[in-house]
Write an enzyme that holds these catalytic residues in place. Structure first.
Site, PDB file in Angstrom:
ATOM      1  NE  ARG A 108      -3.370   2.420   2.867  1.00  0.00           N
ATOM      2  CZ  ARG A 108      -4.631   2.606   2.481  1.00  0.00           C
ATOM      3  NH1 ARG A 108      -5.261   1.672   1.817  1.00  0.00           N
ATOM      4  NH2 ARG A 108      -5.261   3.735   2.756  1.00  0.00           N
ATOM      5  CG  HIS A 135      -8.199   1.279  -3.153  1.00  0.00           C
ATOM      6  ND1 HIS A 135      -7.607   0.175  -2.569  1.00  0.00           N
ATOM      7  CD2 HIS A 135      -8.752   1.987  -2.115  1.00  0.00           C
ATOM      8  CE1 HIS A 135      -7.772   0.222  -1.264  1.00  0.00           C
ATOM      9  NE2 HIS A 135      -8.460   1.304  -0.969  1.00  0.00           N
ATOM     10  CD  GLN A 138     -13.069   0.341  -0.586  1.00  0.00           C
ATOM     11  OE1 GLN A 138     -12.275   0.409   0.339  1.00  0.00           O
ATOM     12  NE2 GLN A 138     -14.369   0.120  -0.402  1.00  0.00           N
ATOM     13  CG  ASP A 232     -12.363   8.670  -2.031  1.00  0.00           C
ATOM     14  OD1 ASP A 232     -12.325   8.600  -0.783  1.00  0.00           O
ATOM     15  OD2 ASP A 232     -11.376   8.429  -2.754  1.00  0.00           O
ATOM     16  CB  CYS A 273     -13.537   3.776  -0.256  1.00  0.00           C
ATOM     17  SG  CYS A 273     -12.910   5.444  -0.570  1.00  0.00           S
ATOM     18  NE  ARG A 301     -10.834  -2.932   1.110  1.00  0.00           N
ATOM     19  CZ  ARG A 301      -9.769  -2.144   1.389  1.00  0.00           C
ATOM     20  NH1 ARG A 301      -9.933  -1.034   2.069  1.00  0.00           N
ATOM     21  NH2 ARG A 301      -8.557  -2.472   0.996  1.00  0.00           N
TER      22      ARG A 301
END
Length: 316
Positions: A108, A135, A138, A232, A273, A301
């Site tokens: 990450r 991502h 996600q 987001d 998210c 997740r």
């Protein structure tokens, strides 16, 4: 033809077919049901997992850690101050060292090229926990959440994203929706429309899968007929100096109750998210409403990340 993902890295959904994505979602749903029933697995028994984090994390770190332990693996967290990734030591050298000690590596951080180079040299599967442009873990959680609300087949559903149309979340959603024949809609200022080459690539994929990708400047026009409205944060990690500029530019794209009602559907759900900055990209009223599924997403997740690890390095 059966799906076999053993030994495959998970860097972007662009590398996965519709059948492979559905396989991961089905596996995640099965693993979730088993966890809810109190059934612990051993699909990762004896495995050692490296968790490389250049960026701070709540959901990604916790999801990988718990998923590892649930299935019998040992997770080893390596923060930006713990190793020499891309600094004192070349990325490819770090990759080759970790690949000889671990069965899988999560990364990450910032550059997509970093996770790609890790995958090229590690010799073991590498999983993208977030980069500046993508991502994918996600998106699996988002799709599992949508399935739980609308049924397994996602083709034909309309997902509308409001906000920064060229950030990693919008890119990843666009790729995933195009692959599954969904109708992906972006509501964004023209200056934040997706990168042209990726937009055209996704439109080509969507045309073949029965989906579509469209872009609007008017959020109220964009959300008409939406099955899910997604947003987001307006300021991504590493862009803090643009905070005031982004807030002014994106204020018309705040997901409010009026915007949700503009979908014209009673069953429209809200997705995010997380983490959320309430009263910026989303109002408190929407965030806490019954149609908000953000904490289902957060839990998912873990189940979807578990599925990725089990599918790619599991003891099947």
């Amino acid at each position: 033809m059966p799906v076999n993902l053993k030994g495959k890295s998970f860097l972007t959904l662009m590398d996965f077919s519709k059948d492979e994505i559905y396989y991961l979602l089905d596996l995640a749903a099965d693993l979730k049901a088993k966890k809810r029933a109190g059934i612990r697995g051993n699909a990762l028994q004896g495995k050692n997992i490296a968790l490389l984090f250049e960026k701070a994390s709540t959901r990604t770190r916790c999801a990988f850690t718990v998923a590892c332990i649930d299935e019998g693996a040992h997770p080893e967290f390596l923060g930006k101050n713990d190793i020499h990734l891309g600094g004192k030591e070349d990325v490819k050298d770090t990759a080759r060292v970790l690949g000889r000690m671990f069965d899988g590596i999560e990364y990450r951080g910032f550059k997509q090229s970093m996770v790609e180079e890790l995958a090229e040299y590690a010799g073991v599967p590498v999983w993208n926990g977030l980069t500046d442009v993508d991502h994918p873990t996600q998106i699996l959680a988002d799709f599992l959440t949508i399935q739980e609300n609308f049924g397994r087949i996602l083709k034909g559903l309309r997902l509308v994203y409001c906000g920064d149309g060229r950030n990693n979340m919008s890119n990843a959603l666009m790729i995933g929706c195009a692959k599954l024949g969904m109708h992906y809609v972006i509501a964004s200022p023209a200056s934040l429309f997706p990168e042209a080459a990726l937009l055209e690539q996704c439109r080509t994929i969507a045309a073949a899968s029965g989906g579509s990708v469209t872009v609007f400047e008017d959020p109220f026009e964009a959300v008409k007929g939406a099955d899910a409205v997604y947003t987001d944060v307006w300021v991504s990690m590493g862009e803090e100096e643009k905070k005031k500029e982004r807030e002014a530019l994106l204020r018309p794209y705040q997901v409010s109750m009026d915007l949700m009602k503009a979908s014209g559907k009673d069953e429209t759900i809200f997705l995010h998210c997380l983490p959320a900055v309430k009263e910026q990209e989303v109002t408190e009223e929407v965030f806490e409403a019954p149609f908000s599924k953000v904490f289902d997403e957060a839990e998912n997740r873990m189940h979807t990340i578990k599925a990725v690890m089990v599918a790619t390095i599991g003891n099947q």
